[in-house]
Design a protein around this motif. Sequence first.
Motif, PDB file in Angstrom:
ATOM      1  N   TRP A   1      -4.536  -2.924  -1.333  1.00 55.80           N
ATOM      2  CA  TRP A   1      -5.658  -2.597  -0.460  1.00 55.80           C
ATOM      3  C   TRP A   1      -6.802  -3.738  -0.545  1.00 55.80           C
ATOM      4  N   ILE A   2      -6.794  -4.437  -2.110  1.00 49.37           N
ATOM      5  CA  ILE A   2      -7.860  -5.395  -2.192  1.00 49.37           C
ATOM      6  C   ILE A   2      -7.246  -6.637  -1.574  1.00 49.37           C
TER       7      ILE A   2
ATOM      8  N   THR B   1       0.875  -1.165   0.039  1.00 48.69           N
ATOM      9  CA  THR B   1       0.124   0.069   0.083  1.00 48.69           C
ATOM     10  C   THR B   1       0.764   1.502   0.041  1.00 48.69           C
TER      11      THR B   1
ATOM     12  N   ASP C   1       3.268   3.188  -7.169  1.00 49.72           N
ATOM     13  CA  ASP C   1       2.136   2.965  -8.265  1.00 49.72           C
ATOM     14  C   ASP C   1       0.858   2.799  -7.985  1.00 49.72           C
ATOM     15  N   ALA C   2       0.033   3.746  -8.285  1.00 51.54           N
ATOM     16  CA  ALA C   2      -1.497   3.718  -7.989  1.00 51.54           C
ATOM     17  C   ALA C   2      -2.222   2.508  -8.152  1.00 51.54           C
ATOM     18  N   GLU C   3      -1.846   1.691  -8.984  1.00 55.12           N
ATOM     19  CA  GLU C   3      -2.618   0.432  -9.343  1.00 55.12           C
ATOM     20  C   GLU C   3      -2.203  -0.325  -8.345  1.00 55.12           C
ATOM     21  N   LYS C   4      -0.728  -0.655  -8.036  1.00 55.61           N
ATOM     22  CA  LYS C   4      -0.412  -1.707  -7.231  1.00 55.61           C
ATOM     23  C   LYS C   4      -0.938  -1.408  -5.776  1.00 55.61           C
ATOM     24  N   ARG C   5      -0.980  -0.034  -5.634  1.00 50.17           N
ATOM     25  CA  ARG C   5      -1.422   0.478  -4.109  1.00 50.17           C
ATOM     26  C   ARG C   5      -2.898  -0.224  -4.001  1.00 50.17           C
ATOM     27  N   ARG C   6      -3.637  -0.003  -5.063  1.00 50.77           N
ATOM     28  CA  ARG C   6      -5.340  -0.304  -5.188  1.00 50.77           C
ATOM     29  C   ARG C   6      -5.045  -2.081  -4.954  1.00 50.77           C
ATOM     30  N   ASN C   7      -4.459  -2.693  -5.646  1.00 51.72           N
ATOM     31  CA  ASN C   7      -4.399  -4.046  -5.723  1.00 51.72           C
ATOM     32  C   ASN C   7      -3.868  -4.582  -4.131  1.00 51.72           C
TER      33      ASN C   7
END
Length: 201
Positions: A105-106, A93, A97-103
């Motif tokens: 958190w998921i 988190t 990288d925004a996408e990796k942060r989102r992944n």
Amino acid sequence: MAWKYGSDSSLTASDALVRGIGLFALGLGAAELIAPGRFARMFGLEGKESLLRAYGVREIGSAIGTLSTDPVPALWARAAGDVMDLATVALGTRSDDAEKRRNAWIGVGAAAGFAALDAFAATLMAKRGGERPAPADYSDRSGLPKGVEASRGWYREKREKGPAVASRDARKDRAHSGDADPARTETDAGQAPVPAGVSIG
């Protein structure tokens, strides 16, 4: 190690839940063991491939325990492992990288959910006594309700009655079983014989 899922051929709800968890853990563990780099890139955990591979081995071990006769210890171990997964994935988190942060958190949410599910399943199985009941033993069954000898006697009696009686009995049997045309006379014993003195032609 025995692999059992309850009595007879059907599963109880708790058995089905535990089996589903075990099979999922087996697949996840194999994926982490074979392709840790993909998980690392997905969750922003580059450089932790060896740790993810070790988690894969742990998942496979817990899956085997979960699918065994007494899954409770393995389920509690899985719950603890899920907390470890949560802490590890949480590192992602902080990725740039925004996408990796989102992944990540998921992944944190998924790990928390699996931890709760594993704990619930462990509690459920513990209340039931832990071990699953042994499956029913059908090794002494032949498929013939009255045994082989009784069945042989039944067919021998039909044959000794003669073709006409056998044909009549066959019609009764077909009518009882719901045959669409119980009136037909052809049977394995042959057609009913023609009475003496009656000519055909």
